[in-house]
Design a protein around this motif. Structure first.
Motif, PDB file in Angstrom:
ATOM      1  N   ILE A  78      32.120  47.184  40.188  1.00  0.00           N
ATOM      2  CA  ILE A  78      32.288  47.564  41.588  1.00  0.00           C
ATOM      3  C   ILE A  78      31.307  46.743  42.419  1.00  0.00           C
ATOM      4  O   ILE A  78      30.117  46.678  42.093  1.00  0.00           O
ATOM      5  CB  ILE A  78      32.044  49.071  41.798  1.00  0.00           C
ATOM      6  CG1 ILE A  78      33.032  49.886  40.957  1.00  0.00           C
ATOM      7  CG2 ILE A  78      32.176  49.437  43.276  1.00  0.00           C
ATOM      8  CD1 ILE A  78      32.761  51.373  40.973  1.00  0.00           C
ATOM      9  N   SER A  79      31.809  46.120  43.485  1.00  0.00           N
ATOM     10  CA  SER A  79      30.968  45.269  44.335  1.00  0.00           C
ATOM     11  C   SER A  79      31.083  45.680  45.797  1.00  0.00           C
ATOM     12  O   SER A  79      32.161  46.076  46.265  1.00  0.00           O
ATOM     13  CB  SER A  79      31.371  43.795  44.202  1.00  0.00           C
ATOM     14  OG  SER A  79      31.107  43.301  42.910  1.00  0.00           O
ATOM     15  N   GLY A  80      29.972  45.556  46.509  1.00  0.00           N
ATOM     16  CA  GLY A  80      29.946  45.800  47.945  1.00  0.00           C
ATOM     17  C   GLY A  80      29.265  44.645  48.652  1.00  0.00           C
ATOM     18  O   GLY A  80      28.276  44.101  48.159  1.00  0.00           O
ATOM     19  N   ILE A  81      29.820  44.260  49.808  1.00  0.00           N
ATOM     20  CA  ILE A  81      29.284  43.144  50.588  1.00  0.00           C
ATOM     21  C   ILE A  81      29.167  43.572  52.039  1.00  0.00           C
ATOM     22  O   ILE A  81      30.069  44.216  52.591  1.00  0.00           O
ATOM     23  CB  ILE A  81      30.191  41.901  50.497  1.00  0.00           C
ATOM     24  CG1 ILE A  81      30.297  41.394  49.058  1.00  0.00           C
ATOM     25  CG2 ILE A  81      29.679  40.780  51.407  1.00  0.00           C
ATOM     26  CD1 ILE A  81      31.304  40.252  48.891  1.00  0.00           C
ATOM     27  N   VAL A  82      28.058  43.212  52.674  1.00  0.00           N
ATOM     28  CA  VAL A  82      27.918  43.363  54.124  1.00  0.00           C
ATOM     29  C   VAL A  82      27.291  42.081  54.651  1.00  0.00           C
ATOM     30  O   VAL A  82      26.398  41.508  54.011  1.00  0.00           O
ATOM     31  CB  VAL A  82      27.062  44.603  54.479  1.00  0.00           C
ATOM     32  CG1 VAL A  82      25.646  44.486  53.928  1.00  0.00           C
ATOM     33  CG2 VAL A  82      27.057  44.834  55.981  1.00  0.00           C
ATOM     34  N   THR A 113      26.427  44.408  42.932  1.00  0.00           N
ATOM     35  CA  THR A 113      27.470  44.597  41.918  1.00  0.00           C
ATOM     36  C   THR A 113      26.967  45.527  40.822  1.00  0.00           C
ATOM     37  O   THR A 113      25.848  45.356  40.325  1.00  0.00           O
ATOM     38  CB  THR A 113      27.875  43.252  41.290  1.00  0.00           C
ATOM     39  OG1 THR A 113      28.326  42.368  42.302  1.00  0.00           O
ATOM     40  CG2 THR A 113      28.991  43.453  40.278  1.00  0.00           C
ATOM     41  N   LYS A 114      27.802  46.496  40.468  1.00  0.00           N
ATOM     42  CA  LYS A 114      27.499  47.414  39.383  1.00  0.00           C
ATOM     43  C   LYS A 114      28.580  47.294  38.320  1.00  0.00           C
ATOM     44  O   LYS A 114      29.775  47.458  38.611  1.00  0.00           O
ATOM     45  CB  LYS A 114      27.442  48.853  39.898  1.00  0.00           C
ATOM     46  CG  LYS A 114      27.228  49.901  38.807  1.00  0.00           C
ATOM     47  CD  LYS A 114      25.878  49.739  38.110  1.00  0.00           C
ATOM     48  CE  LYS A 114      25.651  50.846  37.079  1.00  0.00           C
ATOM     49  NZ  LYS A 114      24.351  50.684  36.374  1.00  0.00           N
ATOM     50  N   LEU A 115      28.165  46.984  37.088  1.00  0.00           N
ATOM     51  CA  LEU A 115      29.075  46.910  35.952  1.00  0.00           C
ATOM     52  C   LEU A 115      28.829  48.100  35.040  1.00  0.00           C
ATOM     53  O   LEU A 115      27.690  48.355  34.637  1.00  0.00           O
ATOM     54  CB  LEU A 115      28.878  45.613  35.171  1.00  0.00           C
ATOM     55  CG  LEU A 115      29.654  45.491  33.854  1.00  0.00           C
ATOM     56  CD1 LEU A 115      31.151  45.373  34.121  1.00  0.00           C
ATOM     57  CD2 LEU A 115      29.159  44.304  33.032  1.00  0.00           C
ATOM     58  N   ILE A 116      29.896  48.830  34.723  1.00  0.00           N
ATOM     59  CA  ILE A 116      29.833  49.924  33.770  1.00  0.00           C
ATOM     60  C   ILE A 116      30.950  49.710  32.761  1.00  0.00           C
ATOM     61  O   ILE A 116      32.127  49.915  33.064  1.00  0.00           O
ATOM     62  CB  ILE A 116      29.993  51.292  34.452  1.00  0.00           C
ATOM     63  CG1 ILE A 116      28.969  51.462  35.577  1.00  0.00           C
ATOM     64  CG2 ILE A 116      29.859  52.422  33.437  1.00  0.00           C
ATOM     65  CD1 ILE A 116      29.159  52.733  36.383  1.00  0.00           C
ATOM     66  N   ASN A 160      42.128  40.684  33.843  1.00  0.00           N
ATOM     67  CA  ASN A 160      41.447  41.605  34.750  1.00  0.00           C
ATOM     68  C   ASN A 160      42.368  41.979  35.906  1.00  0.00           C
ATOM     69  O   ASN A 160      43.081  41.120  36.447  1.00  0.00           O
ATOM     70  CB  ASN A 160      40.180  40.964  35.331  1.00  0.00           C
ATOM     71  CG  ASN A 160      39.184  40.575  34.264  1.00  0.00           C
ATOM     72  OD1 ASN A 160      38.887  41.367  33.377  1.00  0.00           O
ATOM     73  ND2 ASN A 160      38.676  39.357  34.339  1.00  0.00           N
ATOM     74  N   PHE A 161      42.336  43.236  36.307  1.00  0.00           N
ATOM     75  CA  PHE A 161      42.990  43.700  37.529  1.00  0.00           C
ATOM     76  C   PHE A 161      41.907  43.996  38.556  1.00  0.00           C
ATOM     77  O   PHE A 161      40.886  44.620  38.230  1.00  0.00           O
ATOM     78  CB  PHE A 161      43.823  44.956  37.272  1.00  0.00           C
ATOM     79  CG  PHE A 161      45.094  44.702  36.524  1.00  0.00           C
ATOM     80  CD1 PHE A 161      45.685  43.453  36.529  1.00  0.00           C
ATOM     81  CD2 PHE A 161      45.714  45.713  35.818  1.00  0.00           C
ATOM     82  CE1 PHE A 161      46.859  43.196  35.845  1.00  0.00           C
ATOM     83  CE2 PHE A 161      46.893  45.489  35.120  1.00  0.00           C
ATOM     84  CZ  PHE A 161      47.461  44.226  35.135  1.00  0.00           C
ATOM     85  N   MET A 162      42.148  43.585  39.802  1.00  0.00           N
ATOM     86  CA  MET A 162      41.147  43.766  40.854  1.00  0.00           C
ATOM     87  C   MET A 162      41.797  44.278  42.131  1.00  0.00           C
ATOM     88  O   MET A 162      42.970  43.992  42.412  1.00  0.00           O
ATOM     89  CB  MET A 162      40.421  42.444  41.133  1.00  0.00           C
ATOM     90  CG  MET A 162      39.607  41.942  39.963  1.00  0.00           C
ATOM     91  SD  MET A 162      38.871  40.327  40.255  1.00  0.00           S
ATOM     92  CE  MET A 162      40.333  39.296  40.226  1.00  0.00           C
ATOM     93  N   GLY A 176      37.019  45.871  39.947  1.00  0.00           N
ATOM     94  CA  GLY A 176      37.780  45.121  38.955  1.00  0.00           C
ATOM     95  C   GLY A 176      37.637  45.766  37.590  1.00  0.00           C
ATOM     96  O   GLY A 176      36.590  46.342  37.274  1.00  0.00           O
ATOM     97  N   ARG A 177      38.689  45.683  36.794  1.00  0.00           N
ATOM     98  CA  ARG A 177      38.648  46.284  35.465  1.00  0.00           C
ATOM     99  C   ARG A 177      39.212  45.314  34.433  1.00  0.00           C
ATOM    100  O   ARG A 177      40.284  44.723  34.638  1.00  0.00           O
ATOM    101  CB  ARG A 177      39.442  47.586  35.432  1.00  0.00           C
ATOM    102  CG  ARG A 177      39.360  48.291  34.073  1.00  0.00           C
ATOM    103  CD  ARG A 177      39.858  49.701  34.113  1.00  0.00           C
ATOM    104  NE  ARG A 177      39.795  50.351  32.798  1.00  0.00           N
ATOM    105  CZ  ARG A 177      38.726  50.891  32.276  1.00  0.00           C
ATOM    106  NH1 ARG A 177      37.585  50.882  32.963  1.00  0.00           N
ATOM    107  NH2 ARG A 177      38.736  51.469  31.092  1.00  0.00           N
ATOM    108  N   LEU A 178      38.483  45.171  33.350  1.00  0.00           N
ATOM    109  CA  LEU A 178      38.925  44.351  32.224  1.00  0.00           C
ATOM    110  C   LEU A 178      39.968  45.130  31.425  1.00  0.00           C
ATOM    111  O   LEU A 178      39.682  46.194  30.880  1.00  0.00           O
ATOM    112  CB  LEU A 178      37.728  44.003  31.333  1.00  0.00           C
ATOM    113  CG  LEU A 178      38.036  43.283  30.025  1.00  0.00           C
ATOM    114  CD1 LEU A 178      38.613  41.900  30.293  1.00  0.00           C
ATOM    115  CD2 LEU A 178      36.783  43.174  29.169  1.00  0.00           C
TER     116      LEU A 178
END
Length: 219
Positions: A100-104, A92-95, A152-154, A135-137
């Motif tokens: 933004i999150s990625g899963i495998v 997960t990267k928060l800016i 939040n919208f995701m 997702g965005r606050l």
């Protein structure tokens, strides 16, 4: 026909890095609402680079599920349909206001209980899962108190590829999330298919999730 799935869950934050979940699976697929099984889930964060309004985190996770219901689809779903195991990696990267999150992950489907065998003529027991989400606050514009409501919208793109057949599904899942008093979360979402080569009984549906966090429950 509408299928209802209820998944009550208890989460325990063992430490700042380890979280454990226990959940039950209840549905009305075969009549009235009945309990069909349960599962356990853990997530361990092994990397964290935290700054003010900016972080990057990575975690391992694992899941084991047991289910007594009939096996009715080729896609492997350990959150209420299949018995089996899953192991994965999430980053997960928060800016500022955007995450933004990625899963495998790798999934294995075992036979379900009560003699409900996995249908290997429909799909193999091994699959790879993946997901990309953002997702965005939106609110509040400026924090003044922990009592402020967050909006939040995701948008998530979850999918799965069956390793044996090569068939896949890819969905889109927009949702809206409210956080009240910094401890209660309410989500509403809708999921629908973009690619549906891999068979599923219900490839679209609504989600409602309610979560309440109890801080400092033990010391």
């Amino acid at each position: 026909k509408l299928n209802y799935h209820l998944v009550p869950e208890l989460m325990w934050g063992v430490s700042g890095k380890l979280m454990i979940h226990g959940e039950a699976f209840i549905s009305n697929r075969n009549g009235g609402l009945v309990s069909e099984g349960g599962g356990v889930y853990f997530k361990y964060r092994f990397y964290s680079q935290d700054e003010v309004h900016d972080h990057f985190r990575m975690a391992f996770y694992g899941r084991a599920s047991f289910n007594n219901s009939d096996v009715h689809q080729g896609a492997i779903d350990l959150n209420g349909h299949n018995s089996g195991y899953e192991a994965g990696l999430v980053s997960t990267k928060l800016i500022k206001r955007t995450a933004i999150s990625g899963i495998v992950s790798w999934l294995y489907a075992a036979d379900n209980g009560r003699g409900n065998k996995f249908n290997q003529s429909q799909a193999g027991r091994h699959a790879m899962g993946f997901s990309l989400s953002a997702g965005r606050l939106m609110l509040p514009r400026e924090y003044k108190s922990y009592d402020q409501t967050n909006l939040n919208f995701m948008l998530e793109l979850p999918g799965q590829v069956n390793i044996q057949t090569g068939k896949l599904f890819l969905d889109m899942a927009p949702s809206v999330q409210f956080i009240f008093l910094s401890k209660m979360r309410l989500d509403f979402g809708y999921r629908f298919p973009l690619v549906k080569d891999l068979s599923r009984t219900a490839d679209k549906g609504f989600l409602c999730r309610l979560e309440y966090n109890i801080f400092s429950a033990y010391r």
